[in-house]
Write a protein that holds these residues in place. Structure first.
Motif, PDB file in Angstrom:
ATOM      1  N   GLU A   1      58.460  -4.714  67.972  1.00 55.94           N
ATOM      2  CA  GLU A   1      57.694  -4.696  69.221  1.00 55.94           C
ATOM      3  C   GLU A   1      56.293  -5.291  69.068  1.00 55.94           C
ATOM      4  O   GLU A   1      55.719  -5.776  70.042  1.00 55.94           O
ATOM      5  CB  GLU A   1      57.541  -3.254  69.714  1.00 55.94           C
ATOM      6  CG  GLU A   1      58.813  -2.570  70.128  1.00 55.94           C
ATOM      7  CD  GLU A   1      58.541  -1.161  70.635  1.00 55.94           C
ATOM      8  OE1 GLU A   1      57.859  -1.037  71.670  1.00 55.94           O
ATOM      9  OE2 GLU A   1      58.976  -0.191  69.990  1.00 55.94           O
ATOM     10  N   ARG A   2      55.742  -5.225  67.864  1.00 51.25           N
ATOM     11  CA  ARG A   2      54.333  -5.576  67.664  1.00 51.25           C
ATOM     12  C   ARG A   2      53.961  -6.977  68.143  1.00 51.25           C
ATOM     13  O   ARG A   2      52.918  -7.153  68.797  1.00 51.25           O
ATOM     14  CB  ARG A   2      53.964  -5.400  66.191  1.00 51.25           C
ATOM     15  CG  ARG A   2      52.455  -5.463  65.925  1.00 51.25           C
ATOM     16  CD  ARG A   2      52.185  -5.286  64.426  1.00 51.25           C
ATOM     17  NE  ARG A   2      52.677  -4.007  63.952  1.00 51.25           N
ATOM     18  CZ  ARG A   2      51.990  -2.873  64.012  1.00 51.25           C
ATOM     19  NH1 ARG A   2      50.776  -2.881  64.555  1.00 51.25           N
ATOM     20  NH2 ARG A   2      52.494  -1.763  63.547  1.00 51.25           N
TER      21      ARG A   2
ATOM     22  N   THR B   1      56.177  -0.611  73.851  1.00 50.42           N
ATOM     23  CA  THR B   1      55.927  -1.607  74.887  1.00 50.42           C
ATOM     24  C   THR B   1      55.582  -0.980  76.240  1.00 50.42           C
ATOM     25  O   THR B   1      54.703  -1.492  76.953  1.00 50.42           O
ATOM     26  CB  THR B   1      57.140  -2.547  75.032  1.00 50.42           C
ATOM     27  OG1 THR B   1      57.414  -3.167  73.774  1.00 50.42           O
ATOM     28  CG2 THR B   1      56.875  -3.622  76.072  1.00 50.42           C
TER      29      THR B   1
ATOM     30  N   VAL C   1      46.715   0.574  71.211  1.00 50.39           N
ATOM     31  CA  VAL C   1      48.180   0.701  71.158  1.00 50.39           C
ATOM     32  C   VAL C   1      48.744   0.207  69.828  1.00 50.39           C
ATOM     33  O   VAL C   1      49.456   0.954  69.132  1.00 50.39           O
ATOM     34  CB  VAL C   1      48.850  -0.022  72.349  1.00 50.39           C
ATOM     35  CG1 VAL C   1      50.370  -0.015  72.189  1.00 50.39           C
ATOM     36  CG2 VAL C   1      48.457   0.644  73.665  1.00 50.39           C
ATOM     37  N   PRO C   2      48.464  -1.029  69.394  1.00 54.81           N
ATOM     38  CA  PRO C   2      49.035  -1.467  68.109  1.00 54.81           C
ATOM     39  C   PRO C   2      48.471  -0.719  66.910  1.00 54.81           C
ATOM     40  O   PRO C   2      49.123  -0.637  65.868  1.00 54.81           O
ATOM     41  CB  PRO C   2      48.687  -2.960  68.049  1.00 54.81           C
ATOM     42  CG  PRO C   2      47.531  -3.133  68.970  1.00 54.81           C
ATOM     43  CD  PRO C   2      47.726  -2.123  70.057  1.00 54.81           C
TER      44      PRO C   2
ATOM     45  N   ASP D   1      62.538   0.188  73.724  1.00 52.87           N
ATOM     46  CA  ASP D   1      61.236   0.106  73.067  1.00 52.87           C
ATOM     47  C   ASP D   1      60.468   1.420  73.198  1.00 52.87           C
ATOM     48  O   ASP D   1      60.468   2.044  74.257  1.00 52.87           O
ATOM     49  CB  ASP D   1      60.404  -1.030  73.658  1.00 52.87           C
ATOM     50  CG  ASP D   1      60.907  -2.395  73.228  1.00 52.87           C
ATOM     51  OD1 ASP D   1      61.932  -2.441  72.521  1.00 52.87           O
ATOM     52  OD2 ASP D   1      60.285  -3.402  73.598  1.00 52.87           O
TER      53      ASP D   1
ATOM     54  N   LEU E   1      51.976  -0.596  77.511  1.00 53.30           N
ATOM     55  CA  LEU E   1      51.237  -1.705  78.109  1.00 53.30           C
ATOM     56  C   LEU E   1      51.186  -1.583  79.628  1.00 53.30           C
ATOM     57  O   LEU E   1      50.505  -2.353  80.296  1.00 53.30           O
ATOM     58  CB  LEU E   1      51.897  -3.035  77.736  1.00 53.30           C
ATOM     59  CG  LEU E   1      51.979  -3.356  76.240  1.00 53.30           C
ATOM     60  CD1 LEU E   1      52.740  -4.656  76.013  1.00 53.30           C
ATOM     61  CD2 LEU E   1      50.587  -3.451  75.630  1.00 53.30           C
TER      62      LEU E   1
ATOM     63  N   ILE F   1      53.475  -7.025  71.921  1.00 51.35           N
ATOM     64  CA  ILE F   1      52.315  -6.233  72.318  1.00 51.35           C
ATOM     65  C   ILE F   1      51.021  -6.997  72.047  1.00 51.35           C
ATOM     66  O   ILE F   1      50.119  -7.045  72.892  1.00 51.35           O
ATOM     67  CB  ILE F   1      52.330  -4.870  71.597  1.00 51.35           C
ATOM     68  CG1 ILE F   1      53.455  -4.006  72.172  1.00 51.35           C
ATOM     69  CG2 ILE F   1      50.985  -4.156  71.724  1.00 51.35           C
ATOM     70  CD1 ILE F   1      53.663  -2.695  71.455  1.00 51.35           C
TER      71      ILE F   1
END
Length: 316
Positions: free
Chosen positions: A286-287, A92, A273-274, A89, A95, A290
């Motif tokens: 990955e979204r 990720t 982040v997103p 990833d 996080l 997250i």
């Protein structure tokens, strides 16, 4: 104020955001607009007023340095753990570190302890902002684009309304100009009064936006626990050491600064982040994780913060 009186309004405002989404009282576009008002107008107003009137000293530099270094260390250590869980990833691992100060930390701290507590978390925020822009954001852009140019990072730093407000407040403070002085200057008095009108919006506006953004559908509990567990394994011990041992015992900072730093470090990862993830297939995979981690971590942070208030109902 009673413990219930400190905690309950925070949860009620967040619940109002949840109810507003459930019954369609607010739209996604309306909440996005409110979020922009908070980030570009309300939060800068709060921080400017706080920094311009703050009693700053050379000793605060050590606090800022501790916050910056703690944020760097927290990201580095937890990154290794999350990377082992999800080695392919790109996003990720972000996080693992960083904290959502702007859209959650200020409103929780001020909502619980009042406007008089703002200067303590504002100084903590300065160290965190330096970390976000010159470390976290640089790595995030590099993960997205393959590289991050220092010039672009510096330009983004000075264009960000939050950092502009902090820098402007620090500059005027250093020149010995407080709001009481600025209010005697024709024209500037109207600006200061306008900022004072905007500032009280920060708690209700942010908490309603946070509540609206909570999503509970399709939660993958196992993955969330793994990521949050890796983060907590590093962040919680580090928060205790940095806040109470380093700031409190070694450097002698007041309890309000210690609680402010601990509060910062129990917050969820940055909500940006997103927002900076591309639309390619790998990022799309990955979204969901997250977004789920941000939602669940927000709820856990609220519960932990309620415990902080129970242990430290005041700084007297």
């Amino acid at each position: 104020m009673s413990l219930v009186g400190q905690i309950l309004p925070i949860f009620l405002l967040i619940a109002l955001g949840v109810v507003s989404r459930r019954f369609g009282w607010l739209s996604d576009e309306g909440v996005d607009g409110l979020r922009q008002i908070v980030v570009r107008m309300v939060l800068p107003s709060v921080l400017f007023l706080s920094f311009v009137d703050m009693n700053l000293s050379v000793g605060h530099l050590s606090l800022i340095a501790v916050v910056f270094l703690t944020c760097c260390l927290g990201l580095a250590l937890a990154w290794v753990l999350v990377r082992r869980l999800y080695p392919v990833d790109r996003f990720t691992p972000f996080l693992a570190g960083g904290y959502e100060f702007g859209m959650l930390g200020v409103s929780l701290f001020v909502g619980a302890y009042g406007a008089s507590a703002l200067p303590s978390i504002a100084v903590v925020a300065l160290g965190h902002e330096l970390f976000i822009w010159f470390v976290f954001f640089a790595l995030l852009i590099a993960a997205r684009d393959g590289s991050a140019r220092p010039g672009d990072l510096l330009l983004g730093f000075v264009r960000n309304p939050v950092t502009v407000a902090i820098l402007a407040g620090l500059l005027l403070n250093g020149l010995g100009l407080r709001t009481a002085t600025l209010e005697t200057i024709p024209g500037l008095d109207a600006v200061i009064h306008s900022l004072r009108f905007l500032a009280p919006m920060v708690v209700p506006a942010v908490l309603i936006v946070v509540g609206y953004g909570l999503r509970f559908e399709a939660v993958d509990g196992r993955k969330i626990v793994r990521v949050m567990g890796a983060r907590a394994l590093v962040q919680l011990p580090l928060a205790c050491i940095a806040a109470f041992l380093v700031l409190g015992h070694l450097l002698g900072f007041e309890l309000r600064y210690q609680v402010a730093l601990f509060t910062l470090m129990i917050l969820p990862p940055p909500f940006i982040v997103p927002l900076f993830m591309p639309d390619d297939a790998s990022a799309a995979a990955e979204r969901p994780l997250i977004m789920q981690v941000l939602t669940v971590h927000t709820l856990v942070s609220l519960a932990v913060f309620a415990g902080i208030i129970a242990v430290f109902p005041s700084f007297g």
